[in-house]
Design a protein around this motif. Structure first.
Motif, short mmCIF file in Angstrom:
data_model
loop_
_atom_site.label_atom_id
_atom_site.label_comp_id
_atom_site.label_asym_id
_atom_site.label_seq_id
_atom_site.Cartn_x
_atom_site.Cartn_y
_atom_site.Cartn_z
N TYR A 208 13.51 52.81 70.50
CA TYR A 208 13.81 54.13 69.90
C TYR A 208 15.15 54.14 69.18
CZ TYR A 208 9.90 55.80 72.73
OH TYR A 208 8.66 56.00 73.28
N ILE A 212 15.86 55.30 65.39
CA ILE A 212 16.82 56.37 65.13
C ILE A 212 17.94 55.88 64.21
CG2 ILE A 212 18.61 57.77 66.24
CD1 ILE A 212 16.69 57.97 68.67
N SER A 254 20.66 61.39 62.95
CA SER A 254 20.50 60.27 63.88
C SER A 254 21.34 60.46 65.13
CB SER A 254 20.87 58.95 63.20
OG SER A 254 19.98 58.64 62.17
N LEU A 257 19.60 62.80 67.52
CA LEU A 257 18.48 62.12 68.17
C LEU A 257 18.97 61.08 69.17
CD1 LEU A 257 16.00 61.64 65.20
CD2 LEU A 257 15.57 62.91 67.29
N GLY A 500 13.79 66.04 67.47
CA GLY A 500 13.86 65.65 66.06
C GLY A 500 13.40 66.74 65.13
#
Length: 522
Positions: A208, A212, A254, A257, A500
């Motif tokens: 992830y 991201i 980003s 997240l 997100g």
């Protein structure tokens, strides 16, 4: 009478499958035939009105290519080259026009960044990175949350500068190398459970964090590249999206997240006993000893990092602000991000490695693993965008979307992001972006809002593929390690996906408007 013969152990002999059927299934001939069959049915049955034969044919070609992409009927690179012969044959565009879409400044940007990634991998800079991460963030005693922060943060940073797929491939051995220090199933009781949970957190964190980090810059993922290319194709008179302008929006997105990812991993997979269980196997003194065994950085490693660092500076300073123009003004705006990427990648084939006479940092033999399938996939995306426009299909779509006129953009944007985020779980990020962006571009024109208010959510949503292994190559890499299950991905990825969509809903009408000038009429 029984329908099947009974074996000695009580099982049943089933009638053998027809050799012809078995051959068709094994060699994917049905999937291969599904593409041209879908195109033929659309061309024969769909009527878009008089004078729209090219648009109808474009729709058929789109179905053909996407079926091949989704079913893996042929290799991804081969399916991505299909527009090169389908567009001229179906009368969508000329051979020269479609071929030009496969090589432009954006493709050069990706190609050069791939060569730099191969150089980093060749000189095992990622191994040194692994030792640095574990010794720096391990803690004494081990602090699982801090170690996760180091692993995920490093992966995110690396993914900002190289494509997220090679980043995941590079960083996964870093993660699994740390996990190999743990006893795994050999442990007993509560410690074994802690090891399994922490292993899941590390693998999912790399997967992830790579996705991201890729969202933050243009080089990090193909979806951002496709957005830039399609924006320039559909609105050539508008200000292009540059590396620095996208980063001004993508990096804050980003970071939000990333905070959600770290919090989710810590809450779901770390407990009060995790640090105690890990401390017996992750000793900081031993880790520092391993780092010292690697020795000082060699000349070749330093040169690769110097080239990489120089490229980042050139990316960030090519175009800064309206008041402070970047170095590109020295060349009258004729250079792009791809220009400097190829230039710096070329230096790798010129600078000596310092190992033997005449040996350079890179040679073409080291580039055999270049990811041409991704390069061709991006080219196919740009070709499809051109085909939508050249065939008149965009005008027809605009008419179909007329009922949305008057709908508030702030309500449509999160819906566009959620729709793209759902579709991307079943096909690649790049394929999803290629499919939805032409629709959203025309939707923006139709409802009278700035197209980027919908195109940006479409591109961002396509990168929120966190739930299934099929969502992205990075997901498949993580799933293939055996540490995580689909349930782990769904349970962990869903909260991050929701964050997100929520973050985009807040940042786009505020920061996005200022960065991309969305308050101006297109």
């Amino acid at each position: 009478m029984p329908l099947h013969d009974i074996t000695a152990d009580g099982g049943a002999h089933r009638p053998p499958c027809s050799p012809l059927v078995a051959s068709l299934l094994a060699n994917r001939y049905l999937s291969i035939a599904a593409g041209p069959l879908a195109a033929a049915l659309i061309c024969a049955l769909v009527d878009l009105g008089p004078g729209h034969a090219a648009a109808r044919n474009m729709l058929g070609v789109l179905a053909w290519v996407f079926i091949w992409w989704i079913t893996d009927a042929v290799p991804l690179a081969v399916a991505s080259m299909a527009p090169l012969f389908l567009f001229p044959v179906f009368g969508v565009s000329s051979a020269d026009a479609v071929a030009k879409a496969y090589m432009d400044d954006v493709i050069s940007l990706v190609l050069g960044s791939f060569i730099l990634a191969l150089a980093i991998e060749h000189y095992n800079i990622h191994r040194r990175l692994r030792a640095q991460i574990t010794s720096l963030f391990c803690g004494d005693p081990v602090k699982p949350a801090l170690l996760l922060l180091g692993i995920c943060g490093t992966t995110m940073f690396v993914s900002m500068w190289i494509h997220n797929t090679p980043c995941t491939v590079m960083m996964m051995p870093v993660a699994t190398g740390i996990l190999q220090r743990l006893p795994g199933d050999a442990a007993a009781g509560a410690d074994a459970r802690e090891f399994r949970r922490f292993s899941k957190a590390v693998v999912l964190g790399v997967v992830y964090a790579s996705a991201i980090g890729g969202m933050a810059t243009l080089t990090g993922t193909g979806a951002n590249i496709i957005l830039v290319g399609m924006w320039s194709t559909y609105f050539p008179e508008q200000e292009p999206i540059t590396f620095s302008s996208w980063m001004s929006f993508g990096l804050p997105m980003s970071l939000v997240l990333f905070a959600a990812l770290w919090a989710t991993l810590c809450l779901m997979f770390c407990s009060d006993n995790t640090g105690r269980a890990l401390s017996a196997y992750l000793d900081r003194t031993h880790l520092r000893r391993e780092l010292s065994l690697l020795g000082p950085m060699a000349f070749a490693e330093k040169m690769v990092l110097a080239v990489f660092g120089g490229l980042i500076v050139l990316w960030m300073t090519r175009s800064i602000t309206d008041d402070i123009p970047g170095w590109s003004v020295l060349f009258h705006g004729n250079v792009g991000d791809g220009t400097v990427t190829i230039m710096m990648a070329t230096l790798l084939f010129i600078i000596p490695s310092g190992k033997s006479d005449g040996e350079k940092l890179m040679d073409w033999g080291k580039c055999r693993r270049l990811q041409w399938h991704i390069v061709l996939l991006l080219g196919a995306g740009f070709a499809i965008a051109d085909g939508f426009k050249a065939s008149g299909l965009t005008d027809i779509l605009a008419g179909w979307l007329g009922f949305l006129r008057g709908a508030p953009a702030l309500a449509v944007a999160p819906v566009a992001c959620a729709f793209s985020g759902l579709l991307t779980e079943f096909t690649s990020d790049d394929a999803t972006t290629t499919l939805v962006l032409p629709l959203l571009a025309e939707l923006g024109r139709t409802i009278g809002v700035h197209p980027l208010l919908l195109m940006v959510p479409g591109a961002v949503g396509a990168q929120l593929s966190y739930l299934l292994p099929t969502g992205s190559p990075g997901n498949s890499v993580g799933f293939s390690t055996g540490y995580v299950t689909i349930k782990d991905m769904v349970v962990t990825g869903m909260p991050i996906k929701i964050v997100g969509v929520a973050a985009l809903t807040v940042l786009l009408p505020t920061l996005g408007v200022a960065v991309f000038g969305m308050d101006q009429k297109v």
